[in-house]
Design a protein around this motif. Sequence first.
Motif, short mmCIF file in Angstrom:
data_model
loop_
_atom_site.label_atom_id
_atom_site.label_comp_id
_atom_site.label_asym_id
_atom_site.label_seq_id
_atom_site.Cartn_x
_atom_site.Cartn_y
_atom_site.Cartn_z
N MET A 1 39.40 160.05 -35.33
CA MET A 1 39.17 161.20 -34.71
C MET A 1 37.80 161.62 -34.69
SD MET A 1 40.90 165.13 -35.00
CE MET A 1 42.37 164.45 -34.65
N LEU A 2 37.17 161.74 -33.57
CA LEU A 2 35.97 162.11 -33.27
C LEU A 2 35.60 163.61 -33.86
CD1 LEU A 2 33.04 161.00 -32.23
CD2 LEU A 2 33.51 162.16 -30.00
N ILE A 3 34.40 163.86 -34.42
CA ILE A 3 34.11 165.21 -35.31
C ILE A 3 33.19 165.67 -34.34
CG2 ILE A 3 33.15 166.19 -37.12
CD1 ILE A 3 33.86 163.91 -38.99
N PHE A 4 33.15 166.88 -34.15
CA PHE A 4 32.09 167.91 -33.29
C PHE A 4 31.59 169.03 -33.91
CE2 PHE A 4 35.29 165.89 -29.97
CZ PHE A 4 34.40 165.43 -29.19
N ASP A 5 32.18 169.07 -35.08
CA ASP A 5 31.38 170.25 -35.97
C ASP A 5 30.36 169.82 -36.53
OD1 ASP A 5 31.11 172.32 -37.65
OD2 ASP A 5 32.96 171.91 -38.78
N LEU A 6 29.20 170.35 -36.59
CA LEU A 6 27.73 170.08 -36.74
C LEU A 6 27.59 170.20 -38.39
CD1 LEU A 6 25.34 171.51 -34.36
CD2 LEU A 6 26.17 169.18 -34.50
N PHE A 7 28.75 171.30 -38.87
CA PHE A 7 28.55 171.11 -40.35
C PHE A 7 29.28 170.17 -41.06
CE2 PHE A 7 30.50 172.70 -44.12
CZ PHE A 7 29.55 173.43 -44.96
N GLN A 8 30.39 169.75 -40.46
CA GLN A 8 31.15 168.56 -41.06
C GLN A 8 30.24 167.26 -40.93
OE1 GLN A 8 35.03 168.23 -39.81
NE2 GLN A 8 35.53 166.35 -41.10
N ILE A 9 29.57 167.10 -39.82
CA ILE A 9 28.69 165.86 -39.70
C ILE A 9 27.57 166.05 -40.73
CG2 ILE A 9 27.00 164.66 -38.07
CD1 ILE A 9 28.90 165.74 -35.82
N GLY A 10 27.00 167.18 -40.91
CA GLY A 10 25.89 167.35 -41.84
C GLY A 10 26.50 167.05 -43.20
N ASN A 11 27.38 167.38 -43.48
CA ASN A 11 28.30 167.15 -44.74
C ASN A 11 28.57 165.66 -45.09
OD1 ASN A 11 29.27 168.39 -47.36
ND2 ASN A 11 31.22 167.73 -46.65
N ASN A 12 28.96 165.10 -43.99
CA ASN A 12 29.10 163.69 -44.29
C ASN A 12 27.97 162.99 -44.44
OD1 ASN A 12 31.81 163.88 -43.65
ND2 ASN A 12 31.71 163.28 -41.49
N LEU A 13 26.68 163.13 -43.82
CA LEU A 13 25.39 162.83 -44.22
C LEU A 13 25.18 162.93 -45.74
CD1 LEU A 13 23.64 163.60 -40.95
CD2 LEU A 13 24.16 161.39 -41.89
N LEU A 14 25.20 164.43 -46.23
CA LEU A 14 25.25 164.42 -47.36
C LEU A 14 25.89 163.50 -48.31
CD1 LEU A 14 24.12 166.53 -49.88
CD2 LEU A 14 26.33 167.90 -49.35
N VAL A 15 27.05 163.40 -48.26
CA VAL A 15 27.72 162.67 -49.25
C VAL A 15 26.99 161.12 -49.05
CG1 VAL A 15 29.94 161.37 -49.28
CG2 VAL A 15 30.00 163.91 -48.91
N TYR A 16 26.94 160.73 -48.06
CA TYR A 16 26.40 159.11 -47.83
C TYR A 16 24.90 159.27 -48.39
CZ TYR A 16 30.20 157.62 -45.13
OH TYR A 16 31.69 156.99 -44.61
N ARG A 17 24.14 160.37 -48.27
CA ARG A 17 22.71 160.17 -48.67
C ARG A 17 23.08 160.27 -50.39
NH1 ARG A 17 20.12 164.26 -50.84
NH2 ARG A 17 21.02 165.87 -49.76
N LYS A 18 23.75 161.09 -51.01
CA LYS A 18 23.98 161.21 -52.50
C LYS A 18 24.57 159.88 -52.89
CE LYS A 18 23.26 165.50 -53.11
NZ LYS A 18 22.24 166.05 -54.14
N LYS A 19 25.38 159.19 -52.21
CA LYS A 19 25.85 157.91 -52.54
C LYS A 19 24.63 156.81 -52.81
CE LYS A 19 30.68 157.98 -51.05
NZ LYS A 19 31.55 157.11 -50.15
N ALA A 20 23.60 156.98 -51.85
CA ALA A 20 22.43 156.13 -51.61
C ALA A 20 21.44 156.63 -52.61
CB ALA A 20 21.87 156.16 -50.28
N GLY A 21 21.63 157.53 -53.28
CA GLY A 21 20.58 158.16 -54.55
C GLY A 21 19.30 158.67 -53.97
N MET A 22 19.28 159.22 -52.71
CA MET A 22 18.17 159.52 -52.16
C MET A 22 18.19 160.95 -52.03
SD MET A 22 18.06 156.88 -48.97
CE MET A 22 16.22 156.78 -48.69
#
Length: 109
Positions: A1-22
């Motif tokens: 399902m497509l996400i339209f909530d900017l907060f949720q998109i930002g949170n997804n990016l946060l999770v991936y960034r933390k996984k990348a150790g950046m």
Amino acid sequence: MLIFDLFQIGNNLLVYRKKAGMSQAELAEAADISDRTYADIERGTANMRILTLLKICRVLKITPNDVLTEEDSHEDELPDFILDGLETCTPIEKKTALRLMSTYLNSIK
């Protein structure tokens, strides 16, 4: 399902960034965007252009799909919905539906 909530998109990016150790600054530099812009995107207070999303995804080694979609909680119901729908079809309608599904599946391979 497509996400339209900017907060949720930002949170997804946060999770991936933390996984990348950046850090935010490291990611922003690697994606060639400003620290402030990336911080605003991750906080969900700013929208981003498609090019910006692609740059961020390249750095994180993910796809836009990873950031912009979520699992559909009703996914398990889909096969039943389709099968139930086919039960009410005429033989010709069933054949057409199956041909459409076959064409679609071949197009994504």
